[in-house]
Scaffold this motif. Sequence first.
Motif, mmCIF file in Angstrom:
data_model
loop_
_atom_site.group_PDB
_atom_site.id
_atom_site.type_symbol
_atom_site.label_atom_id
_atom_site.label_comp_id
_atom_site.label_asym_id
_atom_site.label_seq_id
_atom_site.Cartn_x
_atom_site.Cartn_y
_atom_site.Cartn_z
ATOM 1 N N ASP A 91 29.957 46.131 41.497
ATOM 2 C CA ASP A 91 29.883 46.420 42.924
ATOM 3 C C ASP A 91 28.949 45.486 43.689
ATOM 4 O O ASP A 91 28.967 45.472 44.915
ATOM 5 N N ARG B 173 44.022 47.223 43.956
ATOM 6 C CA ARG B 173 43.819 48.067 42.780
ATOM 7 C C ARG B 173 42.812 47.472 41.800
ATOM 8 O O ARG B 173 42.638 47.980 40.700
ATOM 9 N N GLN C 265 34.422 45.226 48.012
ATOM 10 C CA GLN C 265 34.946 46.586 48.111
ATOM 11 C C GLN C 265 34.654 47.333 46.815
ATOM 12 O O GLN C 265 34.926 46.848 45.720
ATOM 13 N N LYS C 266 34.093 48.516 46.927
ATOM 14 C CA LYS C 266 33.647 49.241 45.739
ATOM 15 C C LYS C 266 34.766 50.014 45.056
ATOM 16 O O LYS C 266 34.828 50.080 43.831
ATOM 17 N N ASP C 267 35.628 50.619 45.823
ATOM 18 C CA ASP C 267 36.658 51.486 45.253
ATOM 19 C C ASP C 267 38.046 50.961 45.594
ATOM 20 O O ASP C 267 38.242 50.275 46.597
ATOM 21 N N ASP C 268 39.008 51.323 44.755
ATOM 22 C CA ASP C 268 40.390 50.958 45.024
ATOM 23 C C ASP C 268 40.857 51.587 46.332
ATOM 24 O O ASP C 268 40.402 52.677 46.717
ATOM 25 N N THR C 269 41.753 50.889 47.023
ATOM 26 C CA THR C 269 42.340 51.449 48.237
ATOM 27 C C THR C 269 43.203 52.652 47.850
ATOM 28 O O THR C 269 44.113 52.522 47.028
ATOM 29 N N PRO C 270 42.922 53.826 48.399
ATOM 30 C CA PRO C 270 43.676 55.016 47.987
ATOM 31 C C PRO C 270 45.142 54.950 48.401
ATOM 32 O O PRO C 270 45.488 54.416 49.455
ATOM 33 N N PRO D 165 39.281 46.580 42.637
ATOM 34 C CA PRO D 165 37.833 46.754 42.834
ATOM 35 C C PRO D 165 37.130 47.527 41.723
ATOM 36 O O PRO D 165 35.976 47.204 41.388
ATOM 37 N N HIS D 166 37.769 48.538 41.141
ATOM 38 C CA HIS D 166 37.083 49.327 40.109
ATOM 39 C C HIS D 166 36.837 48.532 38.838
ATOM 40 O O HIS D 166 36.034 48.954 37.983
#
Length: 415
Positions: A100, A93, A208-213, A95-96
């Motif tokens: 980047d 939770r 990692q660019k985005d949080d793991t969904p 990465p955001h």
Amino acid sequence: MAPLGIPIEFALFALTLLGVATLHHHALKVALGGALAVTLWRLTVSGFAGGAGLAGLAAHAAHEWVTLANLLGLLLGFAMLADHFDRSRLPQRLPHLLPDDWKGGFMLLVGVFVLSGFLDNIAAAMIGGTLASALFARRVHVGYLAAIVAASNAGGAGSVVGDTTTTMMWIAGASPLWVLEAYVGGAVALLFFGVIAARQQHDHQPIQKDDTPGVRVDAGRLAVVAFILAAAMGTNLWFNLNRPELLDRFPVIGAAVLLALLASAPWRAPAWSLLPGAFKGSVFLLALVWCASLMPVEKLPAASWPSALALGFVSSVFDNIPLTALAIRQDGYDWGFLAYAVGFGGSMMWFGSSAGVALASQFPEARSVLSWLRGGWHVAVGYVLGFAAMLVLLGWQPHPIDQRVAPPAAQGVPK
């Protein structure tokens, strides 16, 4: 018996370190064999500081067992702590919150540096390694692993609760303000090796660019992590302020970490299956620490900035706890310089500090000395640059702990 003027103990230890460096897949066997060889030599030929034969061995073991037991407790406990942190799913939770590009990796190193000033550097390194594993899809460059260890050691060097060596100085009577100046060198070193290591990592595996969904953070496991860290910090601080003499008699900090781990187990069970691997890595480090404790080093060079600089390089292969004990006994150092040297110097080899050994238990690829030196060359250069910055900005200003000892004349760059 000392051919060419070199005691046999040093030759045996050098062969052990050479074996660890070249046979990293058999590092534990080499370390245990070296420890046995040095012990037998001291037992049958040269004797111990406390006497000859089994009586001398028993006296030496009685002196060293607290250090070894503390390290064992911390390495095992923090291995379990790192797993709790990973299974909390908080890293997925984050990465955001980070840039980047390579600057995300650099910010992570800064976080490890800051964290280590409050926590034990082993814990800071293992948390940093857990975050790196999650943020870089478990593809972490060896140079970046070296930087994590360096950041944890540099961050702990300026705090009397951040490293065992600085705690020893504090107990002996050094002011926390004397040690604080190590952050000048640590910050300069971090800017150098941190940027290079972050770029290495970005080229090897971008962040990692985005949080793991769909990930939900397990707040209970985070609470366990906080509880264990609080136990370590609280125990360390309380005993230093109230009963410092007990720190030399019983491994209170390592015991506190293990007790906190056991007390929290009914709420969130740790991954007990990790203990055999963590124990194996711990025994390796303890074997090297035991070897280092048996070296016939009764005296250090005269306190000066060149000798402090050299001690940093020595710390990369020699346990910094006995070095610090000798320096305290000798007195007359600038303790900020010494804290930076012996605290940060071990980062130049993966087995040069307990933080490095702990991180190598998470990332076996770090156990190659050649890979560590080739990928983490920037750590050694950063060490020299940080030391030079301290000389230029602060100057060598010795503070004798024993006020009956007159301070030696300042050497090198004046303040």
